[in-house]
Design an enzyme around this catalytic site. Structure first.
Site, PDB file in Angstrom:
ATOM      1  N   ASP A 168       0.843  -1.196   0.000  1.00 37.87           N
ATOM      2  CA  ASP A 168       0.000   0.000   0.000  1.00 37.87           C
ATOM      3  C   ASP A 168       0.877   1.246   0.000  1.00 37.87           C
ATOM      4  O   ASP A 168       2.106   1.156   0.078  1.00 37.87           O
ATOM      5  CB  ASP A 168      -0.904   0.010   1.247  1.00 37.87           C
ATOM      6  CG  ASP A 168      -0.088  -0.024   2.534  1.00 37.87           C
ATOM      7  OD1 ASP A 168       0.280   1.061   3.027  1.00 37.87           O
ATOM      8  OD2 ASP A 168       0.214  -1.124   3.037  1.00 37.87           O
ATOM      9  N   ASP A 212       0.656   3.621   2.433  1.00 36.11           N
ATOM     10  CA  ASP A 212       0.452   4.203   3.754  1.00 36.11           C
ATOM     11  C   ASP A 212      -0.722   5.187   3.643  1.00 36.11           C
ATOM     12  O   ASP A 212      -1.705   4.885   2.959  1.00 36.11           O
ATOM     13  CB  ASP A 212       1.748   4.854   4.266  1.00 36.11           C
ATOM     14  CG  ASP A 212       1.770   4.968   5.789  1.00 36.11           C
ATOM     15  OD1 ASP A 212       1.496   3.942   6.452  1.00 36.11           O
ATOM     16  OD2 ASP A 212       2.052   6.039   6.320  1.00 36.11           O
TER      17      ASP A 212
END
Length: 296
Positions: A210, A212
């Protein structure tokens, strides 16, 4: 030359490795308690392998409850010489995208409350962490990843946070824009510190899941999306790991970086002043430098 033995610490989504000859799950007792799980041992392409699921099978340990000292001690007791840490992480960089790997070479440690050293009162030791990962081992991981058609970035700074919550937006921006971190995770510290104290070569392979919370187009971290990417990353990691034995070869040279001699001048406590109980606990980790003084 020594005999190569590869230890793999598998992170979220990676709970086993495939293709081992004579596989066996083994329990290992350590003076630091029980490891995260039993350790899967066997061989691959003629090289001894040991696999430890960092969170335990079924993912029973959160980042703060992982028995890091026991894990590293157990691998050392099994004769492991080279540790490959595989872990999930978030990215702070546009060009480090989910599904890609980063071979980490630096850390910023923001963890708190974890036992970060094998040494302490009664036997004080200080190792260098200026270069906290092994370049030789990192190069091998990068080569294996490319051979597995994985997009891999050679070099990056890993921000180790305490967790288990993900970052606030303000924290994410600080880590990215002010501190210059490249990826963020919860488990590589104190693991890397302890591996250095145990004189083990250590490489960190961060698998991006991802962005973050800093990325304006991706929003906050969503566990459902992370799990989907974890599955694909785990498959890639197994492919990469399967290529490492032929790259590292059976006969292991002395580490040019000195990882395998990190304790050479690290222990400051004079032999007569050392706590016998702590010295006994350090037998697997630091026996190479402690045993000569124990026999005098």
């Amino acid at each position: 030359m020594t005999q190569t033995s590869i230890g793999v610490i598998g992170g979220s989504g990676l709970y086993q490795i495939d293709g081992l000859e004579n596989p066996q799950w083994r329990s290992v007792d350590t003076p630091w308690g029980a490891p995260s799980d039993q350790i899967l041992t066997g061989s691959l392409a003629g090289i001894d392998m040991a696999f430890l699921p960092r969170h335990g099978r079924g993912h029973v340990h959160c980042p703060a409850s992982i028995p890091y000292r026991a894990n590293i001690d157990a691998l050392k007791r099994l004769g492991v010489t080279d540790v490959i840490s595989v872990s999930a992480c978030g990215s702070f960089r546009h060009d480090m995208a989910p599904g890609e790997f980063v071979i980490v070479d630096q850390f910023i440690d923001r963890t708190v409350g974890r036992e970060a050293s094998f040494f302490g009162a009664g036997c004080v030791g200080h190792v260098s962490l200026a270069s906290p990962t092994c370049a030789r081992l990192g190069d091998a991981c990068a080569t294996a990843a490319r051979a597995a058609s994985i997009k891999v970035h050679r070099g990056g700074t890993y921000l180790a946070m305490e967790g288990p919550q993900f970052s606030t937006l303000a924290e994410s921006r600080i880590y990215r824009d002010v501190w210059g971190a490249d990826v963020i995770g919860m488990t590589n510290m104190p693991e890397a510190r302890l591996a250095r104290e145990a004189e083990l070569c250590y490489a960190s392979v961060a698998m991006i899941t991802d962005y973050d919370s800093w990325h304006p187009d991706h929003g906050e971290v969503d566990v459902t999306q992370i799990i989907a990417i974890l599955t694909g990353n785990a498959d890639k990691a197994r492919d990469m790991l399967g290529r490492l034995p032929t790259l590292l070869k059976a006969n292991r040279p002395i580490c040019a970086q000195g990882c395998d001699r990190a304790l050479e001048h690290a222990i400051l406590t004079a032999p007569p002043a050392r706590d016998p109980a702590l010295v006994t606990r350090l037998d697997a980790v630091a026996g190479r430098v402690l045993r000569p003084h124990m026999t005098r």
